[in-house]
Write a protein that holds these residues in place. Structure first.
Motif, PDB file in Angstrom:
ATOM      1  N   UNK A  12       0.192 -12.666  -2.959  1.00 25.78           N
ATOM      2  CA  UNK A  12      -0.837 -11.629  -2.885  1.00 25.78           C
ATOM      3  C   UNK A  12      -2.241 -12.203  -3.079  1.00 25.78           C
ATOM      4  N   UNK A  13      -2.782 -12.872  -2.048  1.00 20.85           N
ATOM      5  CA  UNK A  13      -4.092 -13.518  -2.212  1.00 20.85           C
ATOM      6  C   UNK A  13      -5.209 -12.572  -2.639  1.00 20.85           C
ATOM      7  N   UNK A  14      -5.232 -11.332  -2.130  1.00 18.45           N
ATOM      8  CA  UNK A  14      -6.327 -10.436  -2.524  1.00 18.45           C
ATOM      9  C   UNK A  14      -5.850  -9.308  -3.449  1.00 18.45           C
ATOM     10  N   UNK A  15      -4.613  -9.425  -3.954  1.00 20.17           N
ATOM     11  CA  UNK A  15      -4.178  -8.578  -5.071  1.00 20.17           C
ATOM     12  C   UNK A  15      -3.599  -7.210  -4.726  1.00 20.17           C
ATOM     13  N   UNK A  16      -3.613  -6.804  -3.456  1.00 27.10           N
ATOM     14  CA  UNK A  16      -3.132  -5.447  -3.152  1.00 27.10           C
ATOM     15  C   UNK A  16      -1.601  -5.360  -3.192  1.00 27.10           C
ATOM     16  N   UNK A 122      -6.364  -2.603   1.035  1.00 26.79           N
ATOM     17  CA  UNK A 122      -7.677  -2.885   1.640  1.00 26.79           C
ATOM     18  C   UNK A 122      -7.561  -4.104   2.551  1.00 26.79           C
ATOM     19  N   UNK A 123      -8.055  -3.985   3.770  1.00 26.98           N
ATOM     20  CA  UNK A 123      -7.916  -5.102   4.699  1.00 26.98           C
ATOM     21  C   UNK A 123      -8.697  -6.310   4.193  1.00 26.98           C
ATOM     22  N   UNK A 124      -8.097  -7.477   4.326  1.00 30.16           N
ATOM     23  CA  UNK A 124      -8.738  -8.719   3.896  1.00 30.16           C
ATOM     24  C   UNK A 124     -10.123  -8.855   4.523  1.00 30.16           C
ATOM     25  N   UNK A 200      -8.822 -19.426  -6.806  1.00 33.29           N
ATOM     26  CA  UNK A 200      -8.029 -18.347  -6.201  1.00 33.29           C
ATOM     27  C   UNK A 200      -7.434 -18.730  -4.842  1.00 33.29           C
ATOM     28  N   UNK A 201      -7.755 -19.919  -4.348  1.00 30.48           N
ATOM     29  CA  UNK A 201      -7.248 -20.304  -3.017  1.00 30.48           C
ATOM     30  C   UNK A 201      -5.756 -20.627  -3.095  1.00 30.48           C
ATOM     31  N   UNK A 221      -7.176 -18.068   6.040  1.00 26.87           N
ATOM     32  CA  UNK A 221      -8.054 -16.902   6.284  1.00 26.87           C
ATOM     33  C   UNK A 221      -7.727 -15.725   5.357  1.00 26.87           C
ATOM     34  N   UNK A 222      -7.034 -15.995   4.255  1.00 22.85           N
ATOM     35  CA  UNK A 222      -6.599 -14.901   3.367  1.00 22.85           C
ATOM     36  C   UNK A 222      -7.780 -14.162   2.753  1.00 22.85           C
ATOM     37  N   UNK A 223      -8.929 -14.879   2.599  1.00 21.97           N
ATOM     38  CA  UNK A 223     -10.181 -14.263   2.161  1.00 21.97           C
ATOM     39  C   UNK A 223     -10.240 -13.995   0.649  1.00 21.97           C
ATOM     40  N   UNK A 224      -9.296 -14.558  -0.088  1.00 22.87           N
ATOM     41  CA  UNK A 224      -9.318 -14.418  -1.555  1.00 22.87           C
ATOM     42  C   UNK A 224     -10.628 -14.970  -2.120  1.00 22.87           C
ATOM     43  N   UNK A 225     -11.118 -16.076  -1.556  1.00 19.81           N
ATOM     44  CA  UNK A 225     -12.351 -16.693  -2.076  1.00 19.81           C
ATOM     45  C   UNK A 225     -13.549 -15.769  -1.883  1.00 19.81           C
TER      46      UNK A 225
END
Ligand code: FMN
Length: 262
Positions: A12-16, A122-124, A200-201, A221-225
């Motif tokens: 879960x790179x962006x936590x959703x 939420x979309x990355x 977070x990468x 491209x997960x966008x966590x950063x």
């Protein structure tokens, strides 16, 4: 069937996806352990689960599939007829073949799918100019996730054997997304070199010294950063990503609701 412990497995790179499975576990009402597959060290971690555990396994949807990084890390799990709740979390466009792919991968490993769901996160590529499912999972989603957990518990209580679970999706699966190597940029004026982007990468693609450097070949491209940058210095400039974000905002802003398969 009464599971004694839940194993909450997520990439879960962006936590959703993480938020969603935590709400499902609350609904099931059994204590849980986290098996977080998001950080780079998860690439080599092995985990075994027994038939008295209940695994709740979640991953985001990338181009209608389970991201390859998640697939490789999930393959380090070992199960022994362990019942599993499978969850695909997608950014309000579509989940396509992700859930059936998750079912196939996990059944190969010895899990028995007992329930499935597709939830919205939420979309990355959500950004202030191109909002796409901003803030989801929201209160309503989390209530639905908890309620889904209650239903899973009730289903398990009535089972002696787990019958085959049907989930939507096609085989062969859609082709994975790809394209040229790309990564977010860092604005040197607002970057404070705090190192959050590197921490977070999921693939250790970012290094921070007196500048921030990103190995484009390793970026998923997960966008966590971008989402975790405390000063907003990390951002996308890649034309393809900006175009996709605008396209998603224009065509996939209408609210979609979670779907469950029991
Ligand atoms: C490379 C990439 C591809 C994606 N593809 C899809 C997609 O096909 N359909 C969709 O609805 N969302 C898509 N998303 C959005 C994610 O599925 C969504 O933001 C999800 O909530 C992220 O999960 P996480 O917060 O657990 O990382 C994509 C995101 C990325 C980074």
């Amino acid at each position: 069937m009464e599971p004694t412990r839940i194993k909450l497995v997520y990439y879960s790179p962006t936590g959703t996806s993480k938020k969603t499975v935590e709400a499902i576990a609350k609904g099931i009402g059994v204590d849980y352990d986290h098996v977080d597959l998001t950080r780079p060290d998860a690439a080599t971690m092995k985990h075994s689960m027994s038939s008295t555990d209940l695994a709740v396994i979640a991953a985001p949807v990338y181009s209608g599939r389970i991201p390859l990084t998640a697939v490789n890390r999930i393959k380090n799990l070992k199960a022994d007829g362990t019942p599993a709740v499978l969850v695909a979390v997608y950014g309000n466009r579509a989940f396509e073949d992700a859930l059936i792919e998750l079912k196939d991968i996990t059944s190969e490993l010895g899990f028995k799918a007992v329930a499935g769901a597709a939830f919205i996160g939420e979309h990355s590529f959500d950004a202030s100019g191109t909002p796409i499912a901003t803030g989801r999972p929201d209160k309503m989603d989390l209530e639905k996730a908890k309620e889904f957990g209650v239903q899973v518990k009730a289903k398990l209580a009535g089972l002696v054997e787990i019958p085959e679970l049907e989930v939507p999706g096609n085989r062969p699966y859609r082709k994975r997304g790809g394209g040229d190597p790309r990564s977010p940029e860092t604005d040197p004026d607002s970057c404070i070199l705090c190192g959050m982007c590197a921490r977070v990468c999921p693939t250790a693609a970012v290094t921070v010294s007196d500048i921030v450097e990103t190995e484009k070949e390793d970026c998923t491209a997960c966008t966590a950063c971008v989402k975790n940058c405390p000063t907003g210095a990390r951002h996308w400039e890649h034309e393809g990503i900006l175009k996709v974000a605008a396209w998603l905002h224009e065509n996939y802003s209408a609210r979609r609701e979670p779907e469950i398969f029991l």
